[in-house]
Design a protein around this motif. Structure first.
Motif, PDB file in Angstrom:
ATOM      1  N   ASN A  43       0.836  -1.195   0.000  1.00  0.00           N
ATOM      2  CA  ASN A  43       0.000   0.000   0.000  1.00  0.00           C
ATOM      3  C   ASN A  43       0.874   1.250   0.000  1.00  0.00           C
ATOM      4  O   ASN A  43       1.798   1.364   0.812  1.00  0.00           O
ATOM      5  CB  ASN A  43      -0.918   0.013   1.217  1.00  0.00           C
ATOM      6  CG  ASN A  43      -1.931  -1.107   1.163  1.00  0.00           C
ATOM      7  OD1 ASN A  43      -2.485  -1.403   0.111  1.00  0.00           O
ATOM      8  ND2 ASN A  43      -2.169  -1.744   2.292  1.00  0.00           N
ATOM      9  N   ALA A  50      -2.894   0.230  -3.941  1.00  0.00           N
ATOM     10  CA  ALA A  50      -2.190  -1.047  -3.830  1.00  0.00           C
ATOM     11  C   ALA A  50      -1.374  -1.315  -5.079  1.00  0.00           C
ATOM     12  O   ALA A  50      -1.826  -1.063  -6.202  1.00  0.00           O
ATOM     13  CB  ALA A  50      -3.190  -2.178  -3.612  1.00  0.00           C
ATOM     14  N   VAL A  91      -7.444  -0.504   4.531  1.00  0.00           N
ATOM     15  CA  VAL A  91      -5.984  -0.580   4.461  1.00  0.00           C
ATOM     16  C   VAL A  91      -5.448  -1.395   5.640  1.00  0.00           C
ATOM     17  O   VAL A  91      -5.800  -1.146   6.784  1.00  0.00           O
ATOM     18  CB  VAL A  91      -5.364   0.836   4.461  1.00  0.00           C
ATOM     19  CG1 VAL A  91      -3.854   0.773   4.614  1.00  0.00           C
ATOM     20  CG2 VAL A  91      -5.749   1.580   3.205  1.00  0.00           C
TER      21      VAL A  91
END
Length: 103
Positions: free
Chosen positions: A3, A19, A67
Motif C-alpha cells: 500500500n 495497492a 488498508v
C-alpha cells in the motif's frame, strides 16, 4: 500487495492509498526506502517503464478503512519535504537541523 499513500501539494489532497504488487513497488521505491518523490522516480526510469505502473496504481485505490499496513509514501509537488527524509525512509525522518522528529 503493498500500500502506497500519495500526498500532493493540492489544497484538496485527500491522501489516498493505492495497492501495488511487489514489482511495481520496487520501481517506485529503491531497496530499503519507503519514501519517494515523483521527480526522483521519473529521473530513475524511462516513461515507458513507468506508464503501466501508474495506470495500475490509479486503478487500485484502497479505501482507508480497508488498508492493512502502509508500505510507502509518494510525494507530488512537495519538494520542501525532502530535507525531512534525507534517507527516504519514514522512520528516519529528521528536522532540517538533523534532530529526530520521533522519540
Amino acid at each position: 500487495m503493498k500500500n502506497v499513500q500519495v500526498v500532493d501539494g493540492a489544497i484538496n489532497c485527500v491522501y489516498d492509498v493505492f495497492a501495488l504488487d511487489d514489482a511495481d513497488f520496487a520501481l517506485l521505491f529503491p531497496p530499503g526506502q519507503d519514501v519517494a518523490f515523483i521527480d526522483e522516480v521519473l529521473a530513475r526510469h524511462p516513461p515507458a517503464a513507468l506508464e503501466p505502473v501508474f495506470e495500475r496504481l490509479w486503478r487500485n485505490r484502497v479505501p482507508k478503512r480497508e488498508v492493512v499496513g502502509l508500505h510507502g509514501l509518494l510525494f507530488y509537488q512537495l519538494d520542501e519535504k525532502k530535507p525531512f527524509y534525507p534517507q527516504r525512509v519514514d522512520e528516519l525522518a529528521v528536522n532540517p537541523n538533523g534532530s529526530t522528529l520521533r522519540r
